[in-house]
Design an enzyme around this catalytic site. Sequence first.
Site, short mmCIF file in Angstrom:
data_model
loop_
_atom_site.label_atom_id
_atom_site.label_comp_id
_atom_site.label_asym_id
_atom_site.label_seq_id
_atom_site.Cartn_x
_atom_site.Cartn_y
_atom_site.Cartn_z
N ARG A 198 19.59 -9.50 17.34
CA ARG A 198 20.36 -10.49 16.58
C ARG A 198 20.55 -11.77 17.38
NH1 ARG A 198 26.76 -8.73 16.87
NH2 ARG A 198 26.57 -7.51 18.78
N SER A 253 28.93 -12.45 14.26
CA SER A 253 28.25 -11.15 14.30
C SER A 253 26.75 -11.27 14.08
CB SER A 253 28.83 -10.22 13.23
OG SER A 253 30.18 -9.97 13.47
N GLU A 266 28.73 -12.37 -1.14
CA GLU A 266 27.30 -12.42 -0.84
C GLU A 266 26.45 -12.86 -2.03
OE1 GLU A 266 29.29 -9.82 -0.29
OE2 GLU A 266 29.48 -9.75 1.90
N PHE A 301 24.48 -5.74 3.23
CA PHE A 301 25.11 -6.62 2.25
C PHE A 301 24.22 -7.82 1.88
CE2 PHE A 301 28.73 -5.04 5.02
CZ PHE A 301 28.83 -3.86 4.31
N HIS A 360 22.28 -6.13 11.94
CA HIS A 360 22.90 -4.79 12.03
C HIS A 360 22.16 -3.79 11.15
CE1 HIS A 360 25.91 -7.43 13.68
NE2 HIS A 360 26.78 -6.47 13.90
N ASP A 393 29.76 2.24 13.24
CA ASP A 393 30.29 1.86 11.92
C ASP A 393 29.93 2.88 10.83
OD1 ASP A 393 31.66 -0.33 12.70
OD2 ASP A 393 30.17 -1.80 12.06
N ARG A 395 21.71 -4.73 15.98
CA ARG A 395 22.92 -5.03 16.75
C ARG A 395 22.84 -4.65 18.23
NH1 ARG A 395 27.64 -2.13 18.04
NH2 ARG A 395 29.48 -3.46 18.23
#
Lengths: 317, 281
Positions: A13, A40, A61, A86, A112, A120, A170
């Site tokens: 990322r 992020s 989104e 997302f 991610h 997560d 990530r």
Amino acid sequence: MKEYPQLGSKDTRSGFGIGLLEAGKRNENVVALCADLIGSVRMDLFQEAFPERMIECGIAEANMIGIAAGLALSGKVAFASSFAAFSTGRVYDQIRQAVAYSNTNVKIAGSHAGITLGEDGATHQILEDIGMMKMLPNMVVLNPCDHNQTIAATIAAAEYNGPVYIRYGRPKVPVFIPEDMPFEIGKAIVLSEGTDVTLVATGHLVWEALQAAKILEEQGISAEVIDIHTIKPLDNEAILKSVAKTNCIVGCEEHQFNGGLNESIAQLLVRNNPKPMEFIGIDDSFGESGTPDALMEKYGLKANNIVEAAKRVIARK
Amino acid sequence: MATITELQDIATQVRRDIIRMTNSVSSGHPGGSLGCADVMTALYFEIMDLNVENYKREGNGEDMFFLSNGHISPVLYSVLARRGYFPVQELATFRRLGTRLQGHPSVHDNLPGVRQASGSLGQGLSVGIGAALAKKYNSCDKLVFTLHGDGELQEGQIWEAVMFAGANHVDNLISIIDVNGLQIDGSTDQVCSLGNLRAKFEAFDWSIVEMQGNDMQDTVRGLNQAKQQAKQGKPVVVLMQTQMGYGVDFMQNKNKWHGTPPNDEQAATALAQLKETLGDY
């Protein structure tokens, strides 16, 4: 086999963040959109340099994808990013109509992605994004393998005129692609040549495939390692050429078998040159919480799993 | 500047086109198309500043329009053709194999005047916001117009976009809501009431215009008022009262005509009520 020394340990990322900044410097029409995850997804570098070209959409989104399409059809190069769960699945219909069918110059960036998101858990560990994106006509699908390649892929996406999905992750993972290695959308990279088995890998699994090839070499097995950073359009020629030599193949990815790179390769082989194939990836299941490394081990995505798959597939020749 | 009578004549011909197009392929959506014939005529022949001869998808230096409720494509195609974007004879290809006039608007055959696909509802407001933001980046002082059905406001994405445009002062955007009170399964009140639309948009910090969308004089007044209210720090919404099927007595205010084409007999009855003002395609 050709050696790729580890140059460090960085997240892909962050490569996206550097690539986006560079793309923004090269072209003033590059704009970025995000849904409350600027830091992020590493759009913070771009935001600092070009605050007026950073559009914060809030946690919305669907609207973000539509705005990106409107900007793109008006001449902008619009990067829209969120967690891959997302920025793809949540907004599939928006991407289908406003981006792919309308052929707008939107770059969907999915951070991610995959099981290596880790703690997560399954809600965020998307393992279906490549399948969803590759099914859409007009859509290019990129899944670079390390920090340096993600920089190059992001710049290439900005320079390409049309819809692109770029997937990145990530965790900090080994950096091994030389900074000056050329990157061309749709052109696979043969990292190491071999004769007994072809290991085709994408994303984080490319490093694992290289480690597997090393282990196999110690055991007297010569593996060819191909880095597929572009899942669509797939470099059919590179894969068929390699399989013509090795007569067997292992596909390696951090994604569901259904819809993933393995599926694309299987389709290619069945239609052109059917040969034994083994799959490394996720077999129709969701992920769960855990460290990236523990999850890679549990779901069979490590170098030793690739070694075993290679031996199985060689035995089937 | 067109006179109100001239605009009314164009709208009547547009209504004829809508009836003939949907009848000839026994498919398409005449109801909302007929209801929006007046506002679409006013936009394209009076209100918007357009560069028809040198059409470019990017729309820099001109006003832009986005049809969010893509199913009323017949009225869009008719108005575009009558305005000179493409030959009116091409209206005869509507929904036929190989046509540029897809059932719902598409860009892949580069039909002039269509900048974005629509059909899956609720997306056009976001797209319009993006185009409006691009105009601000490009220092273009023109406006972006969008058109939506009232039933379409049941889509969640609309309210994401309404919130964004209000919060970000997208004031070069004028969104028109076709408040005909009908949708496929019944009245909007029966299906899922929209409540007080004026209060909703006010709460999201939009500037409000109300007008009668089947009264050409009031439509032109309302749209001019919307232009005056634009660029004052708030996006502008036009709450436009219309009747689905307006102009054809047996279609008027009946949700059956949302997506039902007239058969030959019904088309003949309808056309008898609509004067051929500009010549049929």
